[in-house]
Write a protein that holds these residues in place. Sequence first.
Motif, PDB file in Angstrom:
ATOM      1  N   MET A   1       0.862  -1.214  -0.001  1.00  0.00           N
ATOM      2  CA  MET A   1       0.147  -0.176  -0.215  1.00  0.00           C
ATOM      3  C   MET A   1       1.099   1.201   0.009  1.00  0.00           C
ATOM      4  N   TYR A   2       0.593   2.066  -1.123  1.00  0.00           N
ATOM      5  CA  TYR A   2       1.526   3.327  -1.191  1.00  0.00           C
ATOM      6  C   TYR A   2       0.745   4.349  -0.280  1.00  0.00           C
ATOM      7  N   THR A   3       1.798   5.036   0.708  1.00  0.00           N
ATOM      8  CA  THR A   3       1.125   5.968   1.380  1.00  0.00           C
ATOM      9  C   THR A   3       1.581   7.466   1.218  1.00  0.00           C
ATOM     10  N   ASP A   4       2.156   7.894   0.025  1.00  0.00           N
ATOM     11  CA  ASP A   4       2.405   9.058  -0.249  1.00  0.00           C
ATOM     12  C   ASP A   4       1.373  10.036  -0.570  1.00  0.00           C
ATOM     13  N   ARG A   5       1.231  11.278  -0.045  1.00  0.00           N
ATOM     14  CA  ARG A   5       0.217  12.057   0.051  1.00  0.00           C
ATOM     15  C   ARG A   5      -1.210  11.449   0.174  1.00  0.00           C
ATOM     16  N   LYS A   6      -1.264  10.604   0.888  1.00  0.00           N
ATOM     17  CA  LYS A   6      -2.635  10.045   1.249  1.00  0.00           C
ATOM     18  C   LYS A   6      -2.818  10.446   2.729  1.00  0.00           C
ATOM     19  N   SER A   7      -3.928  10.620   3.322  1.00  0.00           N
ATOM     20  CA  SER A   7      -4.314  10.731   4.616  1.00  0.00           C
ATOM     21  C   SER A   7      -4.252   9.429   5.265  1.00  0.00           C
ATOM     22  N   PRO A   8      -3.759   9.230   6.531  1.00  0.00           N
ATOM     23  CA  PRO A   8      -3.999   8.014   7.076  1.00  0.00           C
ATOM     24  C   PRO A   8      -5.427   7.308   7.076  1.00  0.00           C
ATOM     25  N   ARG A   9      -6.438   8.288   7.034  1.00  0.00           N
ATOM     26  CA  ARG A   9      -7.794   7.709   7.089  1.00  0.00           C
ATOM     27  C   ARG A   9      -8.268   6.994   5.756  1.00  0.00           C
ATOM     28  N   LEU A  10      -7.551   7.701   4.494  1.00  0.00           N
ATOM     29  CA  LEU A  10      -7.796   6.965   3.371  1.00  0.00           C
ATOM     30  C   LEU A  10      -7.065   5.651   3.352  1.00  0.00           C
ATOM     31  N   VAL A  11      -5.812   5.516   3.666  1.00  0.00           N
ATOM     32  CA  VAL A  11      -5.145   4.459   3.733  1.00  0.00           C
ATOM     33  C   VAL A  11      -5.692   3.321   4.516  1.00  0.00           C
ATOM     34  N   VAL A  12      -6.216   3.614   5.730  1.00  0.00           N
ATOM     35  CA  VAL A  12      -7.134   2.888   6.507  1.00  0.00           C
ATOM     36  C   VAL A  12      -8.362   2.341   5.480  1.00  0.00           C
ATOM     37  N   ARG A  13      -9.020   3.317   4.902  1.00  0.00           N
ATOM     38  CA  ARG A  13     -10.203   2.766   4.290  1.00  0.00           C
ATOM     39  C   ARG A  13      -9.876   1.711   3.201  1.00  0.00           C
ATOM     40  N   GLN A  14      -8.984   2.066   2.349  1.00  0.00           N
ATOM     41  CA  GLN A  14      -8.396   1.099   1.351  1.00  0.00           C
ATOM     42  C   GLN A  14      -7.855  -0.145   1.973  1.00  0.00           C
TER      43      GLN A  14
ATOM     44  N   VAL B   1      -8.739  -1.625   4.545  1.00  0.00           N
ATOM     45  CA  VAL B   1     -10.231  -2.110   5.119  1.00  0.00           C
ATOM     46  C   VAL B   1     -10.874  -3.149   4.123  1.00  0.00           C
ATOM     47  N   ASN B   2     -10.979  -2.209   2.684  1.00  0.00           N
ATOM     48  CA  ASN B   2     -11.623  -2.985   1.368  1.00  0.00           C
ATOM     49  C   ASN B   2     -10.897  -3.671   1.180  1.00  0.00           C
ATOM     50  N   ARG B   3      -9.410  -3.981   1.347  1.00  0.00           N
ATOM     51  CA  ARG B   3      -8.639  -5.041   0.692  1.00  0.00           C
ATOM     52  C   ARG B   3      -8.886  -6.177   1.673  1.00  0.00           C
ATOM     53  N   LEU B   4      -8.635  -5.788   2.878  1.00  0.00           N
ATOM     54  CA  LEU B   4      -8.789  -7.036   3.766  1.00  0.00           C
ATOM     55  C   LEU B   4     -10.221  -7.537   3.821  1.00  0.00           C
ATOM     56  N   ASN B   5     -11.024  -6.920   3.644  1.00  0.00           N
ATOM     57  CA  ASN B   5     -12.635  -7.415   4.068  1.00  0.00           C
ATOM     58  C   ASN B   5     -13.411  -6.990   2.852  1.00  0.00           C
ATOM     59  N   PRO B   6     -13.156  -7.779   1.720  1.00  0.00           N
ATOM     60  CA  PRO B   6     -14.008  -7.156   0.572  1.00  0.00           C
ATOM     61  C   PRO B   6     -15.282  -7.549   0.492  1.00  0.00           C
ATOM     62  N   ARG B   7     -16.002  -7.723   1.526  1.00  0.00           N
ATOM     63  CA  ARG B   7     -17.614  -7.915   1.629  1.00  0.00           C
ATOM     64  C   ARG B   7     -18.138  -6.822   2.256  1.00  0.00           C
ATOM     65  N   THR B   8     -17.332  -5.623   2.250  1.00  0.00           N
ATOM     66  CA  THR B   8     -17.969  -4.366   2.386  1.00  0.00           C
ATOM     67  C   THR B   8     -19.207  -3.958   1.868  1.00  0.00           C
ATOM     68  N   PRO B   9     -20.080  -3.241   2.138  1.00  0.00           N
ATOM     69  CA  PRO B   9     -21.200  -2.851   1.167  1.00  0.00           C
ATOM     70  C   PRO B   9     -20.609  -2.070  -0.106  1.00  0.00           C
TER      71      PRO B   9
END
Length: 188
Positions: free
Chosen positions: A151-164, A166-174
């Motif tokens: 996961m690239y973190t450059d110029r991304k907020s921590p919140r965006l990285v976490v959201r990405q 979570v979507n990768r770890l648990n692809p059964r999100t809405p």
Amino acid sequence: MSLPKRVVLVGPMGAGKSTIGRMLAKELGYRFLDSDRIIEQRCGANIPWIFDVEGEDGFRQRETAMLDELANENNTVLATGGGAVMRPENHPLLKKDAIVIYLKTSIEQQVERTRKDRNRPLLQNDDPEAVLRNLFSIRDPLYSSLADIIMYTDRKSPRLVVRQLVNRLNPRTPRHKRQIRKEGRNHV
């Protein structure tokens, strides 16, 4: 797909392992562990002091013992020190029942994020950028080979990285279900 027993974050100093790890653990309902902080708590001393007294090898021995202990902790997000990948005996400890995530960032971002931090013994010299470049050239292949997710973190907020993540770890999100439905309509 179910969540992994453990999530292990690897990457260079300044990649955001502690910040992102805390937020990711909260989002997953897991406990957050930071191997460097636990070593400091148990030693009653900070990492620069441990490096001064025991040298890097002494610290790495402590780190391996800590990783061995933490490898059996489930429902955790573990932030590791940047050099944890340097000892081959740590590799199976990092991978045990875990998804390993490499938080990758540019040298420029590392310099920016670490420039005022005095708790990083390897950077206490006249040219920290050169040190970071050298460490990257040695460690990047190790981080990449251990990682299940990069996961690239450059110029991304921590919140965006976490959201990405979570979507990768648990692809059964809405959101993922909507994407699957959308893709299904496009393939009919």
